[in-house]
Scaffold this active site. Structure first.
Site, PDB file in Angstrom:
ATOM      1  N   HIS A   1      48.181 -69.277 -38.042  1.00 15.09           N
ATOM      2  CA  HIS A   1      48.451 -70.621 -37.517  1.00 15.09           C
ATOM      3  C   HIS A   1      47.209 -71.510 -37.625  1.00 15.09           C
ATOM      4  O   HIS A   1      47.288 -72.674 -38.026  1.00 15.09           O
ATOM      5  CB  HIS A   1      48.900 -70.515 -36.061  1.00 15.09           C
ATOM      6  CG  HIS A   1      49.215 -71.838 -35.422  1.00 15.09           C
ATOM      7  ND1 HIS A   1      50.383 -72.512 -35.680  1.00 15.09           N
ATOM      8  CD2 HIS A   1      48.510 -72.619 -34.561  1.00 15.09           C
ATOM      9  CE1 HIS A   1      50.384 -73.651 -34.994  1.00 15.09           C
ATOM     10  NE2 HIS A   1      49.256 -73.734 -34.309  1.00 15.09           N
TER      11      HIS A   1
ATOM     12  N   GLU B   1      52.947 -67.382 -41.319  1.00 12.12           N
ATOM     13  CA  GLU B   1      53.099 -67.620 -39.876  1.00 12.12           C
ATOM     14  C   GLU B   1      54.562 -67.446 -39.458  1.00 12.12           C
ATOM     15  O   GLU B   1      54.854 -66.850 -38.415  1.00 12.12           O
ATOM     16  CB  GLU B   1      52.606 -69.028 -39.565  1.00 12.12           C
ATOM     17  CG  GLU B   1      52.705 -69.425 -38.115  1.00 12.12           C
ATOM     18  CD  GLU B   1      52.442 -70.912 -37.927  1.00 12.12           C
ATOM     19  OE1 GLU B   1      51.907 -71.266 -36.881  1.00 12.12           O
ATOM     20  OE2 GLU B   1      52.778 -71.712 -38.824  1.00 12.12           O
TER      21      GLU B   1
ATOM     22  N   ASN C   1      32.416 -45.569 -56.174  1.00  5.43           N
ATOM     23  CA  ASN C   1      31.966 -44.354 -56.848  1.00  5.43           C
ATOM     24  C   ASN C   1      32.407 -43.108 -56.061  1.00  5.43           C
ATOM     25  O   ASN C   1      32.877 -42.121 -56.641  1.00  5.43           O
ATOM     26  CB  ASN C   1      30.435 -44.385 -56.965  1.00  5.43           C
ATOM     27  CG  ASN C   1      29.895 -43.285 -57.852  1.00  5.43           C
ATOM     28  OD1 ASN C   1      30.107 -43.287 -59.056  1.00  5.43           O
ATOM     29  ND2 ASN C   1      29.206 -42.340 -57.256  1.00  5.43           N
TER      30      ASN C   1
END
Length: 725
Positions: free
Chosen positions: A46, A68, A462
């Site tokens: 919002h 929303e 990694n």
């Protein structure tokens, strides 16, 4: 009206909301029924919608509006959280990140409407509500929140009592005759709002996009001068609907409440009529859409939300009930939820200027020290100078510490994005894994924090790709099916240590050695004499990778060499510990600050150099006869350790003034668990120095990390001992 002056604030707040959304949606994936999390996501979406609308970024506003709407239905109990919905929401966050990046680069959000995402969000909405015919369509809600209870009682309708002048009445009468709508608004700003005039200005701008403001109380000048309490009244002429006008006004953050209603010609002239007429007018029938005059609660990212979150999620009037409760109790918030944000955003350039001033102060102190040692005055004068030096030293030390604290920021700002990254990698590689983080509150200099994000990301990717085994292999080895990756940070003296570790396969040194021989990095003879640690160090060579296939996650050999060079550029170091079959640990050690350090001043030939105290282990006086040769390299044996000797006069190409038969002054420095002895001609002593960058003058000489200005105005170079070892 120009809102470009608020662009930097908008970008910073958007970043915070996006980080918060990433974290909260990850939590929601683990706990789909957690209403606190759902409410937090709704509020963040919002706030983003309101900010984007205020700044005029319609594409961002539309996307956040639909997000929303989805969470409005979730918290009303009409939609349940499912896996595909989480994936779509993360795609929405990626799209918002892209908008934000475009705005940062060009002040424009771009041309991508993200229609496929909006379509998917609407499909979730259309399939989620059980009572679509009775409920208002999601797009038609004024704030995307739970439907409000219809009410004829409207609080603070100050627009009904305004006393208009004849000219204003004439304008409104003419507007009505042309078929235009006339609305009255009462806008209330939050009590905690600091810049009331700025918020009012944004409300004016938002309303004027759809209509014309005919009347304002207080006047626009008084509002601009902030000569009003917490509310102001507007009379608006427009072709638009009241609902859209209210929505535009409520989109501005830090607005407590917006109340509006339809003005008729009778309303306009009521001020000049008798009390009887006023009563008659007040009792006149309401317009058809009576709900338009109901009070509208504007939520804000800074508004206390305790009342709302404790209200039942599916109650039709939950928002309406929360409004007065929050207003009444906003000064009684729990600890950790202050009404007014206690942090201040400061431009990093301003901090750099402040740091430079502190640096000059320290140089001035050093000059005073130098002058006091050369003075020819009596003992009394010397004592007075020394007292002043001590006082100045105390002040500069305190000022230095204060500035350092201002510059220090928690590493939390960069690590919050990593859980989402590990989640995405887990899905892409079809490996089960979890990221556990600790020490996010550990603080580092802002410049270091800004640079350390990419190296940490490389190490985590990694670990996820190379470190952790496949699900099947982990089962065969008797390990938990879900692999664990740990990111730990903690302070160690004047350094911050960040560890990235996993419970995966560890580094296969034989595989690394064979790959290095195959690529011509080392010969077989060299490989035979290399220790396990030296073999692991080959991973940091540019372009070196043990991956059998190249993916979009890793395998191109451009990760670890970048990590090492970036960390060393920050005057840090990286160390690797690994045990085959059990996992690996990558240890990064970074200085707390890169601006002012404690250093040991030394002399080599006729030049002065500085060595950071943080890298010094001990100082030794060594007889020339104790220096031995091992593989044609000079070493000394010290307390059971064989330490290589580095003669700085040879490295720096400076003729030493030291007699070869005299004892050697050796500075023992460390890098991780490795030691080296730096031979210097003379020790000057410990000193607090200011690091000055060499800029473009010396950019290829790795052993010089910067320069400093001494008390007598002489320039001394700072040695980077990491590159010497």
């Amino acid at each position: 009206m120009d809102v470009s002056q608020y662009l930097e604030i908008f970008l910073d707040e958007t970043n915070e909301h996006l980080q918060n959304l990433n974290t909260q949606i990850l939590s929601l994936e683990q706990e789909p029924d957690n209403m606190d999390t759902i409410n937090e996501i709704f509020r963040a979406a919002h706030s983003l919608k309101g900010m984007a609308g205020t700044m005029g970024y319609k594409r961002m506003q539309n996307l956040t509006h639909d997000m929303e709407n989805v969470f409005s239905e979730v918290r009303n109990g009409n939609i349940t959280v499912k896996a595909n919905m989480i994936d779509i929401l993360f795609q929405c966050l990626d799209a918002l990140e892209e908008y934000n990046s475009n705005i940062r680069d060009s002040a424009d959000e771009g041309t991508n409407d993200n229609e496929p995402l909006i379509k998917q969000l609407n499909e979730i909405l259309n399939g989620g509500s059980a009572a679509k015919e009775e409920a208002a369509p999601a797009k038609e809600r004024t704030d995307g929140s739970a439907p409000q209870q219809e009410s004829d009682e409207v609080a603070d309708e100050k627009w009904k009592d305004v006393k208009l002048g004849e000219s204003e009445k004439l304008v409104l009468s003419e507007a009505v005759s042309q078929g235009k709508n006339v609305y009255g608004l009462t806008v209330t700003v939050q009590e905690s709002c600091i810049l009331k005039a700025a918020r009012a200005f944004l409300v004016f701008k938002a309303v004027e996009e759809s209509g014309e403001i005919v009347y304002s109380n207080p006047s626009t000048q008084d509002i601009e001068d902030e000569k009003f309490d917490l509310d102001f009244t507007l009379i608006v002429v427009t072709d638009d609907t009241l609902e859209n006008i209210l929505t535009a006004a409520r989109a501005v953050s830090e607005i407590e409440n917006v109340v509006g209603g339809v003005y008729t010609v009778k309303n306009v002239h009521a001020s000049a009529e008798t009390k009887e007429s006023e009563t008659e007018t007040d009792s006149a029938p309401e317009p058809e859409n009576s709900t338009e005059t109901a009070p509208v609660k504007a939520e804000s990212d800074n508004k206390p939300v305790a009342a709302e979150t404790t209200a039942p999620a599916n109650a039709g009037s939950s928002v309406q009930q929360a409004a007065p409760a929050a207003s009444k109790n906003e000064k009684k918030q729990p600890a950790g939820k202050p009404v007014v944000n206690r942090t201040v955003r400061v431009d990093i350039e301003k901090l750099d200027t402040l740091m430079n001033l502190v640096s000059e102060l320290i140089i001035a102190k050093n000059s005073l020290v130098s002058a006091s040692t050369n003075t020819n005055t009596g003992n009394g004068a010397n004592n007075e100078v020394n007292e002043q030096i001590e006082y100045l030293e105390s002040v500069t030390t305190l000022l230095h510490e204060s500035v350092m604290k201002v510059r220090m920021v928690p590493i939390e700002s960069i690590v919050t994005k990593f859980p989402r990254m590990i989640r995405d990698i887990s899905k892409k590689l079809d490996k089960k894994m979890e990221l556990y983080m600790s020490g996010e509150e550990t603080e580092l200099d802002r410049t270091v924090v800004d640079e350390i994000g990419d190296p940490l990301m490389h190490l985590l990717r990694n670990s996820a790709d190379h470190g952790l085994e496949s699900n099947e292999l982990r089962k065969e080895r008797g390990k938990p099916e879900v692999g664990s990756i740990f990111l730990d940070a903690y302070q160690d003296g004047n350094n911050v240590v960040i560890e990235v570790r996993d419970d995966g396969n560890g580094i296969d040194t034989e595989s690394v050695k064979n790959k290095a021989i195959e690529r011509g990095v080392i010969t077989e003879e060299q490989a035979a004499n290399m220790s396990e640690k030296e073999i692991i160090g080959l991973l940091f060579n540019a372009g070196f990778s043990t991956a059998k296939t190249v993916s979009d996650i890793s395998g191109r050999g451009v990760g670890l060499d970048v990590v090492k060079s970036k960390i060393e550029a920050l005057s840090g170091e990286i160390e690797v510990k690994s045990k085959l079959g059990e996992g690996s640990t990558w240890i990064i050690r970074l200085p707390l600050t890169l601006a002012i350090i404690q250093a040991l001043m030394v002399v080599v030939g006729d030049e002065k150099y500085a060595i950071s105290l943080g890298s010094i282990q001990t100082l030794e006086d060594i007889s020339p006869s104790d220096v031995q040769l091992v593989q044609n390299k000079e070493v000394i044996r010290l307390r059971g350790d064989v330490i290589p000797v580095i003669r700085l006069s040879e490295i720096l190409d400076i003729k030493s003034d030291k007699d070869p038969n005299e004892n050697l002054v050796v500075v023992i420095v460390k890098k991780g668990d490795r030691l080296a002895g730096l031979v210097v001609d003379e020790l000057i002593g410990q000193q607090e120095i200011v690091i000055k960058s060499m800029g473009k003058y010396i950019n290829k000489c790795k052993i010089i990390s910067g320069a400093t200005i001494l008390g007598d105005g002489e320039v001394a170079l700072i040695l980077d001992t990491n590159s010497l070892i």
